[in-house]
Write an enzyme that holds these catalytic residues in place. Structure first.
Site, short mmCIF file in Angstrom:
data_model
loop_
_atom_site.label_atom_id
_atom_site.label_comp_id
_atom_site.label_asym_id
_atom_site.label_seq_id
_atom_site.Cartn_x
_atom_site.Cartn_y
_atom_site.Cartn_z
N ASP A 200 0.86 -1.18 0.00
CA ASP A 200 0.00 0.00 0.00
C ASP A 200 0.90 1.23 0.00
O ASP A 200 2.14 1.10 0.01
CB ASP A 200 -0.95 0.01 1.20
CG ASP A 200 -2.30 0.62 0.86
OD1 ASP A 200 -2.32 1.81 0.50
OD2 ASP A 200 -3.32 -0.08 0.93
N HIS A 274 -2.70 3.11 -4.52
CA HIS A 274 -2.12 2.66 -3.24
C HIS A 274 -0.69 2.20 -3.44
O HIS A 274 -0.26 1.18 -2.90
CB HIS A 274 -2.96 1.53 -2.64
CG HIS A 274 -4.33 1.96 -2.21
ND1 HIS A 274 -4.57 2.62 -1.02
CD2 HIS A 274 -5.54 1.85 -2.81
CE1 HIS A 274 -5.85 2.88 -0.91
NE2 HIS A 274 -6.47 2.43 -2.00
N GLU A 344 -9.95 2.52 -5.50
CA GLU A 344 -9.68 3.92 -5.14
C GLU A 344 -8.56 4.54 -5.97
O GLU A 344 -7.69 5.25 -5.46
CB GLU A 344 -9.34 4.02 -3.65
CG GLU A 344 -10.48 3.55 -2.75
CD GLU A 344 -10.15 3.59 -1.28
OE1 GLU A 344 -11.05 3.88 -0.48
OE2 GLU A 344 -8.98 3.33 -0.92
N TYR A 436 -15.40 -4.56 8.39
CA TYR A 436 -14.12 -3.85 8.49
C TYR A 436 -13.81 -3.66 9.98
O TYR A 436 -14.36 -2.78 10.63
CB TYR A 436 -14.18 -2.52 7.76
CG TYR A 436 -13.78 -2.59 6.30
CD1 TYR A 436 -13.98 -3.75 5.57
CD2 TYR A 436 -13.22 -1.51 5.65
CE1 TYR A 436 -13.62 -3.82 4.23
CE2 TYR A 436 -12.85 -1.57 4.32
CZ TYR A 436 -13.06 -2.73 3.61
OH TYR A 436 -12.71 -2.81 2.28
#
Length: 772
Positions: A200, A274, A344, A436
């Site tokens: 990431d 990321h 994302e 999560y």
């Protein structure tokens, strides 16, 4: 052997039935079926394990060595069964059984396990592990304990083939020994997939020999105080002492350790976003329009647009680099799957990059989103050619899905999973709102700081992945479920344990047991037994389920305060004299009604012992308390309910508005003199939570004609302070009188360029309005 088989036949006649919700022996996840007697089987140093296939030697060792530390002996393992042997455990292969299923039969004379292969035998051993006294997990020898389990018969197998946990080692590098400890706990709960998030923007965690700068540079970041959302990015030349990585030998050890416990390790190599960690090591792989310094980011990114920097989709060197990385990953991980991310990804640089625009023209792509589709499909084809299957986040459904790709449905409640299933793709449900585990797991007053809302143990347990409106083909494509342990707010491995446990036990039951078997109170009884095992193992599990939630509403000049706990077996006891509640304190039975300043202190109790933290609620009182309040926000009651919030803006006492101006009106119900007004405000810089730009307060006698009594505005330096702060905006010397008070609030606007969230809309959170 004949004697044991005879006893097994007898037990089927003698056993009483055990409904899923009766006082059955404690096992999580709940077995498919279980029958018990009042008898038991006792393990001794003479108890021998007989295996009918040599390949079960390793699995049998898990059972044999289970007794080593606490009991001081191991169980001998043999392939030569004795017909007269008592106190024996028999492994019997049944190729007709499904892969992960097992049958466990226990009598006072012995134990018989039937399974088709190693995983079934291993899961039977995990059931035996939980049935043993919790002291079996003591690291030291324990005397005077009978190592016995109840006589029973279990037929068991999983509901879903994929029962997973994502472990994020990028935001916080998880030491190898702690990864192995987590694998042990997954195994005990019959979870079978470790989705290892190794890459990431916050760190590259896997040694790649052909590209050594990935760990030489990409595994290390600057030191920053404060939590994840507050940290500013590094500057050129600044030391980068924080981080770590797994050598290839480390990873081989982790993969083998997991495989011996029926767990498949699936690597995740993020792309195209990321990727600050890899681009910090090899900045030439970013688009040439990127001129800012690229460093491994210590927090959210944002500043200098670090969160927008992704691999250049028009640069051939990017694909060569990624193919070389994938080649080494494939050599390390026997798994049939590689996760390649896809979530994302900002397209802002791609829109400006000449290489990316040339790629779109060459490939006939008309939407920028299709450029990501091209990127992911190209990598997926390479991986498929190597005999592996691609997994990706649900953003992949925004364009052409790679052939045979498996989708992780994460956004919201996982709606994109249905979309993938309709297209014939397997998918895994891991909805952020439920699974999560970075989110708070109980009343936030007692929880370590993280972000977003609450996901309690009960929320996880109640989750049903199959939605009633799904078509049959969608249900058939649902591969399983996964919890995600993101580590943004983790500072120590024990913090991970606090966030994972016991919620991971609830996830395991969702993944393994049938939906018709669910019953919350029964699960809690079994969980309490599992927690005794955790105590012996030194697991830092959360006790959030014992803490008290509250809700205070004001109306008709009185505050109604209700208390609750997600555990129905807890007593809530309270005091109103500021003393600590005790087992002798009054029992909470109904909501409180208050018309004056009061302090309530409450806690949960069971069997005369306090179980949860003490909740202290000072109910304040002023001219606005318990008065009607009107406006567009459904939670306006929080502004006049007499309670102040904590320094966590998501604690259900603060009231939020995002990127908009707003207003509300308080009805004091009679003409009232007003000298001072206080408005509770909070700043959480990293989450773009800031006080208002301006506040205008007006007064009226009839709710029609208003006159302004004060009007204030604040500058950027006053609004956009860094850190986390709770304060009041105070208006004094008003010398006004009226019945209706109107508040008009101006949003502070977008975060300024120097902010950690530049250009993003801001939140305004308000708390108690006090009028004197």
């Amino acid at each position: 052997m004949n004697r044991l088989l005879f006893m097994m036949g007898c037990i089927c006649l003698l056993m009483g039935g055990c409904s899923p919700f009766s006082s059955c022996p404690s096992v999580i996840p709940l077995p498919e079926s279980m029958q018990t007697t009042t008898e038991s089987f006792c393990f001794t140093p003479q108890t021998t394990i007989y295996i009918d296939q040599p390949e079960y030697q390793e699995v049998a060792c898990h059972l044999s060595e289970l007794f080593l530390s606490a009991a001081g002996f191991t169980l001998p393992i043999s392939r030569e069964a004795s017909s007269g042997k008592r106190q024996a455990i028999y492994f019997e292969t049944d190729p007709q059984m499904e892969k992960e299923h097992y049958e466990l039969m226990v009598t006072p004379a012995g134990v018989k396990i039937k399974a088709a292969g190693s995983s079934g035998f291993f899961y039977a051993i995990q059931t035996i592990h939980q049935l043993l006294p919790p002291q079996i997990d003591s690291p030291e020898k324990r005397e005077h304990i009978k190592w016995e389990i109840p006589a029973l018969r279990i037929n068991d197998g999983p509901r879903f083939d994929y029962r997973g946990l994502l472990l994020d080692a990028s935001r916080f590098f998880v030491p190898k020994e702690n990864v192995l400890k987590i694998i042990d706990q997954m195994a005990m709960l019959k979870l079978n997939k470790l989705h290892f998030h190794l890459v990431d923007g916050n760190g590259w965690r896997l040694e790649i020999k052909k590209h050594p700068r990935l760990t030489g540079v990409g595994a290390w970041r600057v030191e920053r105080e404060g939590d994840f959302s507050q940290r500013r990015n590094g500057r050129p030349g600044e030391p980068t002492p924080v981080g770590g990585y797994y050598t290839q030998d480390d990873m081989r050890e982790i993969v083998a350790y997991a495989a011996a416990r029926a767990i498949e390790v699936i690597p995740e190599i993020e792309m195209p976003a990321h990727t600050n960690s890899s681009l910090a090591a090899y900045p030439e792989l970013a688009c040439p329009v990127v001129t800012d310094f690229i460093g491994v980011i210590p927090g959210l990114g944002g500043e200098n647009h670090a969160d927008e920097i992704v691999y250049c989709a028009g640069n051939e060197a990017v694909f060569t680099f990624l193919e070389e990385v994938i080649d080494e990953v494939i050599a390390l991980f026997p798994s049939s799957y590689i996760h390649i991310g896809g979530d994302e990804a900002s397209k802002n640089n791609w829109k400006k990059c000449p290489h990316c625009q040339a790629r779109m023209q060459k490939e006939g792509l008309h939407r920028i989103e299709d450029l990501q589709g091209y990127f992911m499909n190209r990598i997926a084809r390479y991986i498929r050619a190597k005999g592996k299957t691609v997994i990706g986040w649900d953003e992949l459904t925004n364009s052409q899905l790679p052939e045979d790709a498996v989708i992780l449905a994460w956004q919201g409640l996982g709606k994109a999973g249905h979309k993938a299933g309709k297209q014939g793709h397997r998918f895994i449900m891991t909805p952020a709102r439920v699974l999560y585990f970075i989110r708070y797991q109980g009343p936030q007053w007692f929880e370590p700081r993280t972000y977003f809302g609450n996901i309690t143990l009960k929320d996880v347990y109640d989750y049903e992945p199959v939605q009633p409106e799904w078509e049959e083909e969608v249900v058939e494509n649902l591969w399983g479920v996964q919890a995600c342990m993101w580590t943004e707010f983790i500072n120590h491995p024990r913090d991970i344990e606090h966030q994972l446990f016991p919620r991971l036990a609830a996830l395991a039951e969702v993944a393994w047991s049938g939906r018709q078997q669910k019953e919350w109170s029964h699960f809690l009884t079994r969980l309490d037994q599992l927690l005794l095992h955790y105590d012996q193992q030194g697991i830092n599990y959360a006790r959030s389920m014992f803490n008290i939630d509250h809700r205070a509403t004001g109306d008709k000049n009185q505050v109604e305060l209700s208390l609750s706990c997600i555990r129905p077996d807890m007593q809530i006891r309270y005091t109103t004299d500021e003393s600590d509640p005790s087992p002798a304190s009054p029992l909470y039975e109904r909501p409180f009604l208050f018309q004056e300043k009061t302090i309530v202190r409450a806690a949960t109790f069971a069997n005369g012992q306090r179980k949860g933290e003490i909740l202290t609620l000072p109910v304040l009182w002023n001219k606005a308390t318990a008065r009607p309040i009107t406006g567009d926000n459904p939670h306006l009651y929080r502004l006049t309910n007499g309670l102040r919030g904590s320094d966590k803006h998501s604690d259900f006492e603060w009231n939020g508005w995002h990127g908009e101006d707003f207003s509300f009106t308080i009805d004091l119900q009679q003409p009232t003199s007003i000298e001072t007004i206080r408005m509770g405000c909070i700043t959480n810089y990293g989450m773009a939570v800031h006080p208002p730009r301006a506040i205008r307060i007006s007064i009226s006698e009839d709710d029609a004609q208003y006159r302004i009594i004060t009007d204030k505005e604040w500058s950027d330096p006053e609004i956009f302070r860094e850190g986390i702060h709770v304060h009041d905006q105070v208006f004094t010397d008003l010398h006004a009188e009226g019945r209706y008070i109107r508040f008009e609030i101006t949003n502070p606007g977008k975060c300024p360029p120097h902010h950690v969230r530049p250009g993003q809309p801001t939140w305004v959170y308000l708390d108690e309005i006090s009028i004197d």
